[in-house]
Design a protein around this motif. Structure first.
Motif, PDB file in Angstrom:
ATOM      1  N   LYS A  52       0.819  -1.211   0.000  1.00  0.00           N
ATOM      2  CA  LYS A  52       0.000   0.000   0.000  1.00  0.00           C
ATOM      3  C   LYS A  52       0.852   1.260   0.000  1.00  0.00           C
ATOM      4  CE  LYS A  52      -4.248  -1.955   1.564  1.00  0.00           C
ATOM      5  NZ  LYS A  52      -5.278  -2.145   2.578  1.00  0.00           N
ATOM      6  N   LEU A  55       1.884   1.664  -3.625  1.00  0.00           N
ATOM      7  CA  LEU A  55       0.737   2.090  -4.430  1.00  0.00           C
ATOM      8  C   LEU A  55       0.282   3.510  -4.099  1.00  0.00           C
ATOM      9  CD1 LEU A  55      -1.346  -1.182  -4.239  1.00  0.00           C
ATOM     10  CD2 LEU A  55      -0.611  -0.106  -6.350  1.00  0.00           C
ATOM     11  N   LEU A  57      -1.409   4.243  -1.389  1.00  0.00           N
ATOM     12  CA  LEU A  57      -2.636   4.209  -0.584  1.00  0.00           C
ATOM     13  C   LEU A  57      -2.326   4.566   0.865  1.00  0.00           C
ATOM     14  CD1 LEU A  57      -4.125   0.917  -2.061  1.00  0.00           C
ATOM     15  CD2 LEU A  57      -4.873   3.245  -2.535  1.00  0.00           C
ATOM     16  N   GLU A  81      -1.328  10.022  -9.967  1.00  0.00           N
ATOM     17  CA  GLU A  81      -2.185   9.312 -10.906  1.00  0.00           C
ATOM     18  C   GLU A  81      -1.396   8.856 -12.123  1.00  0.00           C
ATOM     19  OE1 GLU A  81      -6.099  11.157 -11.765  1.00  0.00           O
ATOM     20  OE2 GLU A  81      -5.987   9.916 -13.570  1.00  0.00           O
ATOM     21  N   ARG A  85      -0.782   4.763 -13.262  1.00  0.00           N
ATOM     22  CA  ARG A  85      -1.135   4.134 -14.544  1.00  0.00           C
ATOM     23  C   ARG A  85      -0.186   3.006 -14.919  1.00  0.00           C
ATOM     24  NH1 ARG A  85      -4.080   8.106 -18.576  1.00  0.00           N
ATOM     25  NH2 ARG A  85      -5.458   9.053 -17.055  1.00  0.00           N
ATOM     26  N   MET A  89      -3.124  -4.064  -9.856  1.00  0.00           N
ATOM     27  CA  MET A  89      -3.104  -4.659  -8.523  1.00  0.00           C
ATOM     28  C   MET A  89      -4.183  -5.716  -8.406  1.00  0.00           C
ATOM     29  SD  MET A  89      -2.188  -4.305  -5.099  1.00  0.00           S
ATOM     30  CE  MET A  89      -2.913  -4.883  -3.572  1.00  0.00           C
ATOM     31  N   PHE A  91      -6.125  -7.638  -5.671  1.00  0.00           N
ATOM     32  CA  PHE A  91      -6.363  -7.565  -4.233  1.00  0.00           C
ATOM     33  C   PHE A  91      -6.665  -8.948  -3.666  1.00  0.00           C
ATOM     34  CE2 PHE A  91      -6.897  -3.240  -5.493  1.00  0.00           C
ATOM     35  CZ  PHE A  91      -6.451  -2.517  -4.407  1.00  0.00           C
ATOM     36  N   ALA A  95     -11.785  -7.673  -4.492  1.00  0.00           N
ATOM     37  CA  ALA A  95     -12.212  -6.263  -4.490  1.00  0.00           C
ATOM     38  C   ALA A  95     -12.877  -5.862  -5.798  1.00  0.00           C
ATOM     39  CB  ALA A  95     -11.045  -5.320  -4.160  1.00  0.00           C
ATOM     40  N   LEU A  96     -13.679  -6.777  -6.359  1.00  0.00           N
ATOM     41  CA  LEU A  96     -14.450  -6.410  -7.552  1.00  0.00           C
ATOM     42  C   LEU A  96     -15.572  -5.461  -7.144  1.00  0.00           C
ATOM     43  CD1 LEU A  96     -14.676  -9.951  -9.173  1.00  0.00           C
ATOM     44  CD2 LEU A  96     -13.204  -8.064  -9.865  1.00  0.00           C
ATOM     45  N   PHE A  97     -15.964  -4.575  -8.080  1.00  0.00           N
ATOM     46  CA  PHE A  97     -17.056  -3.643  -7.783  1.00  0.00           C
ATOM     47  C   PHE A  97     -18.372  -4.393  -7.936  1.00  0.00           C
ATOM     48  CE2 PHE A  97     -13.721  -0.945  -9.844  1.00  0.00           C
ATOM     49  CZ  PHE A  97     -13.169  -0.548  -8.638  1.00  0.00           C
ATOM     50  N   GLY A 109     -10.450   0.214 -15.633  1.00  0.00           N
ATOM     51  CA  GLY A 109      -9.241   1.031 -15.750  1.00  0.00           C
ATOM     52  C   GLY A 109      -9.081   1.616 -17.150  1.00  0.00           C
ATOM     53  N   ARG A 158      -8.816  -7.845 -14.570  1.00  0.00           N
ATOM     54  CA  ARG A 158      -8.920  -6.400 -14.379  1.00  0.00           C
ATOM     55  C   ARG A 158      -7.547  -5.792 -14.108  1.00  0.00           C
ATOM     56  NH1 ARG A 158     -12.390  -4.053  -9.395  1.00  0.00           N
ATOM     57  NH2 ARG A 158     -10.627  -4.829  -8.231  1.00  0.00           N
ATOM     58  N   ASP A 170      -1.535  -9.378  -4.066  1.00  0.00           N
ATOM     59  CA  ASP A 170      -1.680  -9.463  -2.608  1.00  0.00           C
ATOM     60  C   ASP A 170      -2.311 -10.815  -2.280  1.00  0.00           C
ATOM     61  OD1 ASP A 170      -2.150  -9.191   0.064  1.00  0.00           O
ATOM     62  OD2 ASP A 170      -3.291  -7.326  -0.068  1.00  0.00           O
TER      63      ASP A 170
ATOM     64  N   THR B 124     -13.928  -3.957   1.933  1.00  0.00           N
ATOM     65  CA  THR B 124     -13.557  -4.991   0.969  1.00  0.00           C
ATOM     66  C   THR B 124     -12.512  -4.477  -0.025  1.00  0.00           C
ATOM     67  OG1 THR B 124     -15.406  -4.381  -0.446  1.00  0.00           O
ATOM     68  CG2 THR B 124     -15.780  -6.178   1.088  1.00  0.00           C
ATOM     69  N   GLU B 125     -11.878  -3.356   0.312  1.00  0.00           N
ATOM     70  CA  GLU B 125     -10.781  -2.778  -0.483  1.00  0.00           C
ATOM     71  C   GLU B 125     -11.224  -2.283  -1.851  1.00  0.00           C
ATOM     72  OE1 GLU B 125      -7.861  -6.070  -0.216  1.00  0.00           O
ATOM     73  OE2 GLU B 125      -6.648  -4.682   0.951  1.00  0.00           O
ATOM     74  N   GLN B 126     -12.526  -2.140  -2.062  1.00  0.00           N
ATOM     75  CA  GLN B 126     -12.974  -1.642  -3.370  1.00  0.00           C
ATOM     76  C   GLN B 126     -12.579  -0.174  -3.569  1.00  0.00           C
ATOM     77  OE1 GLN B 126     -17.064  -2.718  -4.642  1.00  0.00           O
ATOM     78  NE2 GLN B 126     -17.021  -4.229  -3.020  1.00  0.00           N
ATOM     79  N   LEU B 133      -7.106   1.935 -10.134  1.00  0.00           N
ATOM     80  CA  LEU B 133      -7.616   1.950 -11.506  1.00  0.00           C
ATOM     81  C   LEU B 133      -7.813   3.392 -11.990  1.00  0.00           C
ATOM     82  CD1 LEU B 133     -10.090  -1.012 -11.127  1.00  0.00           C
ATOM     83  CD2 LEU B 133      -8.057  -0.993 -12.539  1.00  0.00           C
ATOM     84  N   SER B 134      -6.930   4.279 -11.534  1.00  0.00           N
ATOM     85  CA  SER B 134      -6.908   5.681 -11.979  1.00  0.00           C
ATOM     86  C   SER B 134      -8.222   6.406 -11.747  1.00  0.00           C
ATOM     87  CB  SER B 134      -6.564   5.796 -13.469  1.00  0.00           C
ATOM     88  OG  SER B 134      -5.554   4.923 -13.819  1.00  0.00           O
TER      89      SER B 134
END
Lengths: 259, 257
Positions: A52, A55, A57, A81, A85, A89, A91, A95-97, A109, A158, A170, B124-126, B133-134
């Motif tokens: 992190k 990255l 974060l 940013e 690019r 990563m 996760f 960590a899918l939306f 992305g 992704r 990770d 959940t780290e989203q 993802l920019s």
């Protein structure tokens, strides 16, 4: 270990503390271009914190992180940013939306960086899904409808969709059965090594580490205590490394488990 | 020493939390006015906040209008002042009850779901995934919600005003036996632009408060399911209290002489 400049990732003296707990305590690490380095270490030794920090974060307390020779430790939002690019990563929990279908997850992305138009995104996603062995029928499902292994694969698709120069993993095999874990290992090798991407992974799964790494580094008490090629890990001569790779409760590393 | 220490610790943590919230709000507002704008996200939030809140806000409004007419009748009948009912209904609904009750209902509906959704994304780290993802989560998740809240609450309150006044009309005419034409004329006479506009301005402020607290609590939640649960509760409670507090402040600004 001689540095072969320019290292893709070069970390020097990285410090990070949470309250009174010093998690990273002067960590040094180099990852060469196109190299796959796996950082191993027990739970709670700061492996995720290391990722992190790279990255962006988390902000490191001290030390420097260089990507392609550029110091990225304290970048502003816009420069950050641009650096991000280069990154992909994967996760630990995928960590899918969950509000978006699989195809939109995979191309998120690419769409965010305006590399493709929205109407071509679904076809692009199907191409990327094929790279991780998933069929076009998955594209319109939602993440909640997938098994854990499939979620990991979608997350991998992704992570590599933007053709990043550096991919972070990770705990890529945590929570998967041994066969699916090996499938993921193979996919990681296929999707990074074959395109020449640099990979930095963290794991405590030794089978996975041996398979995907060129080089292994062991993190203990906030520092890298040993680093070397995979073949040499059994001859490290360090009792702490031996204890970890053989998974023994007795040894120099004492877990705080006394009840 | 002990009690003093406790007070000091409480004050410090309160100030720190307030500062954090203000910084979050300032950053979120910055992202609201600077491109890129996520039109799809904004559209989705507009529908979610505006359209899907209509039933709950409408039901609240009609019963409030009805009960206002009934209560003021039982009160005013003692002084033979029944003709003031239309005025009471109109002024209370447009100035106070429309915005406040709609705000409280939407806080329960929208504030809670925002805190739960963003909080779950955090644990959940989203949110981290968005960054890698920019995509800035403040811009992608928070700004569209704030924009939609500020725009949609006034629209909802306008609907609530109309339905509430209609509820009062129903009770006055069909239960209390008022002449419909007289009641309508009294209603229109009582309707003041300033009352309606002040209510809509309040609504906008409440929309900001609701979405801000929902996003802030979700964004800063930690610690898994329990943390998300706490964030949801905090979002609704803090938004409700802030709504009542700012209702007073705004009323003071508008009407105090």
């Amino acid at each position: 270990m001689i540095d072969t400049p320019p290292a893709k990732i070069r970390i020097r003296g990285l410090h990070k503390a949470f309250g009174r707990k010093q998690v990273l305590d002067g960590l040094d690490l180099d990852v060469g271009r196109g190299e796959s380095v796996v950082v191993i270490g027990g739970s709670g030794t700061g492996k995720s914190v290391l990722l992190k920090c790279i990255l962006g974060l988390l902000h490191a307390d001290a030390g420097s992180i260089q990507i392609d020779g550029e110091d990225v430790t304290n970048l502003g939002a816009n420069q950050r940013e641009a650096v991000s690019r280069k990154f992909g990563m994967l996760f630990q929990g995928a960590a899918l939306f969950d509000s978006l279908p699989v195809w939109e997850n995979v191309t998120f992305g690419l769409l965010a960086q305006h590399k493709i138009m929205r109407r071509e995104a679904r076809d692009k996603a199907i191409d990327k899904l094929a790279l991780v062995g998933l069929g076009a029928d998955v594209a319109d499902l939602f993440p909640a409808e997938l098994s854990g292994g499939m979620q990991k694969r979608v997350a991998l698709a992704r992570a590599i969709a933007t053709d990043p120069e550096i991919v972070f993993f990770d705990e890529p095999t945590t929570g998967l059965d041994p066969i699916m874990a090996d499938v993921i290992n193979n996919l990681i090798i296929k999707t990074t090594r074959e395109v020449g991407a640099t990979a930095l992974s963290i794991t405590h799964d030794m089978a996975s580490a041996r398979k995907i790494a060129h080089r292994i580094a062991m993190l203990y008490q906030g520092r890298i205590i040993w680093a070397g090629p995979v073949a040499e890990i059994d001859r490290s001569g360090d009792e702490r490394v031996n204890q970890f790779i053989h998974g023994r409760a007795e040894g120099p590393i004492q877990m705080a488990v006394r009840a | 020493m002990r009690p003093l220490q406790l007070i000091g610790r409480f004050v410090l943590s309160f100030l720190a939390a307030t500062g954090q919230l203000v910084l979050f709000a300032a950053s979120a507002l910055g992202h609201c006015v600077r491109p890129p704008f996520y039109a799809r996200s904004i559209g989705r939030q507009l529908i979610d906040i505006g359209y899907y809140s209509l039933p709950v806000v409408g039901l609240t409004a009609i019963f409030t209008g009805m009960v206002l007419a009934l209560q003021s009748y039982t009160g005013f009948a003692r002084f033979s002042a029944e003709s003031a009912i239309a005025t009471v209904v109109v002024v209370s609904i447009t100035r106070e009850l429309g915005p406040v009750l709609a705000g409280l209902m939407v806080a329960g509906r929208i504030g809670a779901s925002m805190a739960a959704e963003i909080g779950t994304m955090r644990v959940t780290e989203q949110l981290d995934a968005l960054t890698t993802l920019s995509t800035n989560p403040m811009k992608f998740l928070v700004a569209p919600r704030l924009i939609a809240g500020v725009l949609m609450l006034p629209a909802l309150v306008l609907v609530a005003d109309i339905i509430g006044i209609f509820g009062g009309y129903l009770v006055a005419v069909y239960k209390l036996g008022f002449n419909p034409a007289t009641y309508l004329r009294n209603t229109i006479d009582a309707l003041q632009t300033q009352d309606v506009v002040s209510g809509l301005v309040k609504a906008s402020a409440f929309g900001f408060i609701i979405t801000l607290m929902g996003c802030y609590q979700g964004y800063t939640s930690k610690g898994g399911a329990q943390g998300v649960g706490a964030a949801t509760t905090n979002a609704v409670v803090s938004a409700s209290i802030l709504i009542l507090c700012f209702d007073y402040i705004l009323t003071e600004l508008f009407f105090a002489r």
